[in-house]
Design a protein around this motif. Structure first.
Motif, PDB file in Angstrom:
ATOM      1  N   ILE A 164     -31.613  74.773 -34.621  1.00 26.86           N
ATOM      2  CA  ILE A 164     -32.329  75.444 -33.456  1.00 26.86           C
ATOM      3  C   ILE A 164     -33.683  75.984 -33.988  1.00 26.86           C
ATOM      4  CG2 ILE A 164     -32.557  77.279 -31.680  1.00 26.86           C
ATOM      5  CD1 ILE A 164     -29.425  76.931 -31.116  1.00 26.86           C
ATOM      6  N   LEU A 165     -33.500  76.964 -35.075  1.00 28.38           N
ATOM      7  CA  LEU A 165     -34.618  77.764 -35.525  1.00 28.38           C
ATOM      8  C   LEU A 165     -35.667  76.703 -36.039  1.00 28.38           C
ATOM      9  CD1 LEU A 165     -33.622  81.254 -36.525  1.00 28.38           C
ATOM     10  CD2 LEU A 165     -34.630  80.259 -34.483  1.00 28.38           C
ATOM     11  N   PRO A 166     -35.069  75.857 -37.118  1.00 24.42           N
ATOM     12  CA  PRO A 166     -35.866  74.738 -37.772  1.00 24.42           C
ATOM     13  C   PRO A 166     -36.643  73.798 -36.670  1.00 24.42           C
ATOM     14  CG  PRO A 166     -33.926  74.568 -38.951  1.00 24.42           C
ATOM     15  CD  PRO A 166     -33.530  75.686 -37.604  1.00 24.42           C
ATOM     16  N   VAL A 167     -35.821  73.104 -35.839  1.00 23.92           N
ATOM     17  CA  VAL A 167     -36.435  72.429 -34.847  1.00 23.92           C
ATOM     18  C   VAL A 167     -37.387  73.000 -34.103  1.00 23.92           C
ATOM     19  CG1 VAL A 167     -36.148  71.086 -32.738  1.00 23.92           C
ATOM     20  CG2 VAL A 167     -34.455  70.719 -34.809  1.00 23.92           C
ATOM     21  N   ILE A 168     -37.510  74.233 -33.587  1.00 18.57           N
ATOM     22  CA  ILE A 168     -38.292  74.953 -32.672  1.00 18.57           C
ATOM     23  C   ILE A 168     -39.464  75.295 -33.442  1.00 18.57           C
ATOM     24  CG2 ILE A 168     -38.900  77.020 -31.623  1.00 18.57           C
ATOM     25  CD1 ILE A 168     -36.062  77.592 -30.757  1.00 18.57           C
ATOM     26  N   SER A 169     -39.496  75.788 -34.694  1.00 18.06           N
ATOM     27  CA  SER A 169     -40.557  75.973 -35.581  1.00 18.06           C
ATOM     28  C   SER A 169     -41.365  74.662 -35.866  1.00 18.06           C
ATOM     29  CB  SER A 169     -40.226  76.607 -36.890  1.00 18.06           C
ATOM     30  OG  SER A 169     -39.686  75.921 -37.685  1.00 18.06           O
ATOM     31  N   MET A 170     -40.616  73.696 -35.878  1.00 21.10           N
ATOM     32  CA  MET A 170     -41.418  72.326 -36.292  1.00 21.10           C
ATOM     33  C   MET A 170     -42.059  71.951 -35.040  1.00 21.10           C
ATOM     34  SD  MET A 170     -38.735  70.610 -38.757  1.00 21.10           S
ATOM     35  CE  MET A 170     -39.515  68.826 -38.542  1.00 21.10           C
ATOM     36  N   SER A 171     -41.297  71.844 -33.790  1.00 19.11           N
ATOM     37  CA  SER A 171     -41.913  71.247 -32.705  1.00 19.11           C
ATOM     38  C   SER A 171     -43.023  71.835 -31.945  1.00 19.11           C
ATOM     39  CB  SER A 171     -40.732  70.942 -31.807  1.00 19.11           C
ATOM     40  OG  SER A 171     -40.147  72.113 -31.537  1.00 19.11           O
ATOM     41  N   VAL A 172     -43.123  73.097 -32.071  1.00 28.25           N
ATOM     42  CA  VAL A 172     -44.383  73.744 -31.429  1.00 28.25           C
ATOM     43  C   VAL A 172     -45.791  73.066 -31.604  1.00 28.25           C
ATOM     44  CG1 VAL A 172     -43.199  76.066 -30.765  1.00 28.25           C
ATOM     45  CG2 VAL A 172     -44.372  75.742 -32.880  1.00 28.25           C
ATOM     46  N   GLY A 173     -46.169  73.017 -32.875  1.00 32.60           N
ATOM     47  CA  GLY A 173     -47.411  72.459 -33.066  1.00 32.60           C
ATOM     48  C   GLY A 173     -47.457  71.138 -32.395  1.00 32.60           C
ATOM     49  N   GLY A 174     -46.585  70.122 -32.539  1.00 33.10           N
ATOM     50  CA  GLY A 174     -46.523  68.897 -32.036  1.00 33.10           C
ATOM     51  C   GLY A 174     -46.611  68.703 -30.518  1.00 33.10           C
ATOM     52  N   ALA A 175     -45.820  69.650 -30.143  1.00 31.47           N
ATOM     53  CA  ALA A 175     -45.892  69.872 -28.587  1.00 31.47           C
ATOM     54  C   ALA A 175     -47.526  70.300 -27.970  1.00 31.47           C
ATOM     55  CB  ALA A 175     -44.935  71.033 -28.052  1.00 31.47           C
ATOM     56  N   ALA A 176     -47.692  71.323 -28.742  1.00 31.39           N
ATOM     57  CA  ALA A 176     -49.326  71.659 -28.566  1.00 31.39           C
ATOM     58  C   ALA A 176     -50.079  70.523 -28.578  1.00 31.39           C
ATOM     59  CB  ALA A 176     -49.673  72.731 -29.525  1.00 31.39           C
ATOM     60  N   GLY A 177     -50.124  69.705 -29.631  1.00 27.68           N
ATOM     61  CA  GLY A 177     -51.000  68.569 -29.612  1.00 27.68           C
ATOM     62  C   GLY A 177     -50.818  67.448 -28.735  1.00 27.68           C
ATOM     63  N   ILE A 178     -49.333  67.126 -28.232  1.00 29.53           N
ATOM     64  CA  ILE A 178     -49.090  66.164 -27.111  1.00 29.53           C
ATOM     65  C   ILE A 178     -49.845  66.733 -25.753  1.00 29.53           C
ATOM     66  CG2 ILE A 178     -47.418  65.237 -25.935  1.00 29.53           C
ATOM     67  CD1 ILE A 178     -45.860  64.883 -28.587  1.00 29.53           C
ATOM     68  N   ALA A 179     -49.601  68.172 -25.603  1.00 28.24           N
ATOM     69  CA  ALA A 179     -50.062  68.854 -24.306  1.00 28.24           C
ATOM     70  C   ALA A 179     -51.448  68.544 -24.282  1.00 28.24           C
ATOM     71  CB  ALA A 179     -49.477  70.354 -24.340  1.00 28.24           C
ATOM     72  N   ARG A 180     -52.383  68.822 -25.044  1.00 30.80           N
ATOM     73  CA  ARG A 180     -53.625  68.651 -25.182  1.00 30.80           C
ATOM     74  C   ARG A 180     -54.093  67.329 -25.089  1.00 30.80           C
ATOM     75  NH1 ARG A 180     -57.215  72.430 -27.939  1.00 30.80           N
ATOM     76  NH2 ARG A 180     -58.023  70.613 -29.240  1.00 30.80           N
ATOM     77  N   GLN A 181     -53.405  66.457 -25.653  1.00 34.56           N
ATOM     78  CA  GLN A 181     -53.634  65.058 -25.283  1.00 34.56           C
ATOM     79  C   GLN A 181     -53.369  64.338 -24.109  1.00 34.56           C
ATOM     80  OE1 GLN A 181     -55.468  62.922 -27.696  1.00 34.56           O
ATOM     81  NE2 GLN A 181     -55.502  61.767 -25.503  1.00 34.56           N
ATOM     82  N   THR A 182     -52.050  64.930 -23.445  1.00 30.86           N
ATOM     83  CA  THR A 182     -51.783  64.574 -22.143  1.00 30.86           C
ATOM     84  C   THR A 182     -52.677  64.960 -21.202  1.00 30.86           C
ATOM     85  OG1 THR A 182     -49.541  64.656 -22.910  1.00 30.86           O
ATOM     86  CG2 THR A 182     -49.732  64.826 -20.622  1.00 30.86           C
ATOM     87  N   ARG A 183     -53.200  66.281 -21.259  1.00 26.72           N
ATOM     88  CA  ARG A 183     -54.258  66.832 -20.430  1.00 26.72           C
ATOM     89  C   ARG A 183     -55.589  65.927 -20.304  1.00 26.72           C
ATOM     90  NH1 ARG A 183     -58.581  70.206 -20.686  1.00 26.72           N
ATOM     91  NH2 ARG A 183     -59.014  71.231 -18.583  1.00 26.72           N
TER      92      ARG A 183
END
Lengths: 313, 292
Positions: A164-183
């Protein structure tokens, strides 16, 4: 695809070749005699010229999947990689999955509510997560959830909870980049005539968003997601050392501090190859989500970074 | 004649800058980012005057001190004042950001100019090289380069600069390809201007807007990358007060003294976020589609 792999291996090999410090001295220690150093060098083939060593290395690597031996343990790098790579790929894969699951809806919400508080809050949050060192976030998560609340294990992956913790810590940055691109890609198409048409014919708003707006803005999103796979594998190296996961990261970081170059070289090469394969996969996905891509490629017009990767393959 | 032309060009440039500045000023977040960056620069310059202690000054009788009047943020495992180390760390982080991006910009621009301006075989060759370059994940390439160069802050800066240059090469190439066949380039050729002069005076100015955005955004990314290198032992070496190295040193005491990793992390988030906010603001302000 094959020229890229050869190029990557040449680049990695060259970088490592120019590393100062004699591997024979590293292995034998500072007190070794001149003769034993020369002998070890000969045994390892380090006295041969650059070209010969490179050809030998890629010959062994690509034909027999032999990446050499660790200077210290003497164990085959390929064997270690085979055991460790699945952990790294699993971490990176889970992280990219979560990035997409969180990132695309977040970006869509922001785009559909452009310039409202929802948009501003999402985008500020995304920028905040992009501005954070991932390993620091991982340490903060450990502090909160493992040490203070004692909810999750600090290290190890004996149970699914350990992921749980490793995946959360790794995915927030990617999620942020994808959210910006999606918008931004949704905002590009949101005022197109066909969106108005879809609404005018009484299409459900949910289907207008998913079928017309998101579908047409999907290419750059897929490219960003593919590229963040590279970031994820880099991030996995760091996350593994924090959470003591026996993947490529802990193997390589250990090797870096001991200057165990065959391990570093093999590790970089294997991850770069994985990344190239993933980018090839991204191209296939692109052609799948958008038939226009094929036409674009055949006209050989460089448009966007999608074409770049196709050309590379 | 020459001077009047230059003056006219400058007058136009001036007005462009003021348009961008006017639009940037409307963006409150970007202005906030700019103000924080200015503050960070001041802190970095005047660090010895502001910091209550030296960054390497140890007090082994007073380790892990809680915040007090003498040590506003407490002390670390060697009794060094945490606040002073954070203040000195500003210097390292700005240095990393500015120098690595400068290296990347110079390298990338050179490659981009060769590819975009000359085109043809040079272009194809350089672009293939960049394809290969970019199929190694950025952090991994920095790690490989930094391993090869050896540990240390300066080597980390070089490694990050070299491994991020491809972005700039692509930006420059794309904008040069766009202007290569323009009439004003032909006019410059007709008056027998050298290639160097054409590139510097007529072609490159077209690439400034996208370049500026990338530079601002990448300063923050470079600071993050350097902290990762520090974390795996390739960046700043002790006793240098660098935020990434402080985080790394603090992680051994995470169970007992979490503040040692909290403060440097917050400092890093604030500074990187400021650069990113400014970069976002610049992107919006420089977008020609929004020009009014």
């Amino acid at each position: 695809m094959i020229p890229v792999l050869l190029g990557v291996s040449l680049l990695v090999f060259t970088i490592m070749y120019f590393t100062p410090g004699d591997p024979a001295v590293i292995i034998l220690g500072p007190s070794a005699t001149q003769e034993s150093i020369a002998q070890t060098k000969h045994e390892l083939g380090l006295d041969k010229p650059f070209g010969e060593r490179y050809l030998e290395y890629i010959g062994n690597a690509f034909l027999r999947f032999d990446l050499g031996k660790s200077y210290f343990t003497g164990r085959s790098v390929s064997d270690e990689v085979l055991v460790r790579l699945p952990y790294t790929l699993k971490l990176a894969g889970l992280a990219i999955l979560w990035s997409i699951i969180i990132g695309i809806p977040a970006g869509a919400i922001a785009a559909m509510n452009q310039n409202t508080w929802k948009d501003n809050a999402t985008m500020f949050g995304a920028l905040f997560f992009l501005s954070m060192p991932a390993f620091w976030f991982a340490l903060v998560l450990v502090m909160i959830f493992s040490i203070n609340l004692r909810l999750l294990p600090v290290v190890g992956i004996e149970s699914w909870k350990g992921y749980i913790l490793p995946v959360i810590s790794m995915s927030v940055g990617g999620a942020a980049g994808i959210a910006r691109q999606t918008r931004s890609s949704m905002l590009e198409v949101i005022r197109q005539d066909y969106v108005t048409t879809a609404r005018a014919k009484g299409q459900k708003e949910r289907l207008v968003i998913t079928g017309h707006i998101l579908r047409n803005g999907l290419i750059p999103i897929v490219v960003v997601a593919g590229n963040s796979m590279g970031t994820m594998m880099g991030g996995a190296l760091i996350a593994e050392t924090i959470f003591s996961i026996p993947g490529m990261g802990s193997y390589m970081v250990n090797a870096i501090s001991k200057r165990d170059y065959p391990v570093v070289q093999g590790g970089v090469l294997v991850i770069a190859i994985c990344f190239s394969l993933i980018m090839l996969l991204v191209d296939i996905v692109l052609a799948f989500v958008d038939p226009r891509i094929r036409a674009q490629f055949s006209s050989k017009k460089k448009k966007g970074s999608a074409a770049k990767w196709k050309a590379a393959a | 004649m020459e001077s009047s032309g230059v003056m006219a060009a400058e007058a136009k440039k001036e007005s462009n800058i003021s348009i961008v500045w006017r639009r940037l000023r409307k963006n409150k977040l970007a202005v906030a980012g700019l103000i924080i960056i200015a503050l960070l620069v001041l802190i970095a310059i005047f660090a010895p005057l502001i910091a209550p202690y030296d960054y390497a000054e140890q007090d082994l009788t007073n380790t892990f001190a809680p915040p007090s009047r003498e040590h506003l943020l407490g002390t670390d495992d060697l009794g060094r004042d945490e606040l002073s180390r954070l203040i000195y760390g500003t210097r390292q982080s700005l240095q990393i950001g500015v120098f690595s991006v400068a290296i990347a910009t110079v390298l990338g621009t050179t490659l981009g100019v060769f590819a975009g301006f000359y085109g043809g075989k040079v272009d194809i060759l350089l672009m293939r090289f960049l394809d290969i370059y970019q199929s190694i994940p950025g952090l991994l390439l920095s790690i490989a380069l930094a391993t090869s160069l050896g540990p240390g802050l300066n080597n980390a800066i070089i490694a990050i600069g070299v491994s991020t240059m491809s972005v700039y090469a692509r930006i420059i190439r794309a904008s040069l390809l766009k202007v290569r066949s323009m009439e004003y380039i032909e006019a410059a050729r007709a008056i027998n201007a050298t290639d160097f002069r054409i590139v510097m005076k007529y072609a490159l100015p077209n690439a400034i807007a996208p370049l500026l955005i990338s530079i601002t955004m990448n300063i923050g990314n470079s600071i993050l990358a350097a902290s990762m290198l520090s974390f795996i032992g390739l960046g700043a070496q002790p006793p240098v007060a660098e935020w990434g190295a402080m985080l790394t040193a603090g992680k051994d005491f995470i169970r007992t003294h979490g503040s040692l990793i909290t403060y440097p992390g917050i400092a890093m988030v604030i500074s990187v976020l400021s650069f990113n906010l400014l970069g976002d603001g610049l992107r919006d302000a420089l977008d020609p589609r929004l020009k009014n």
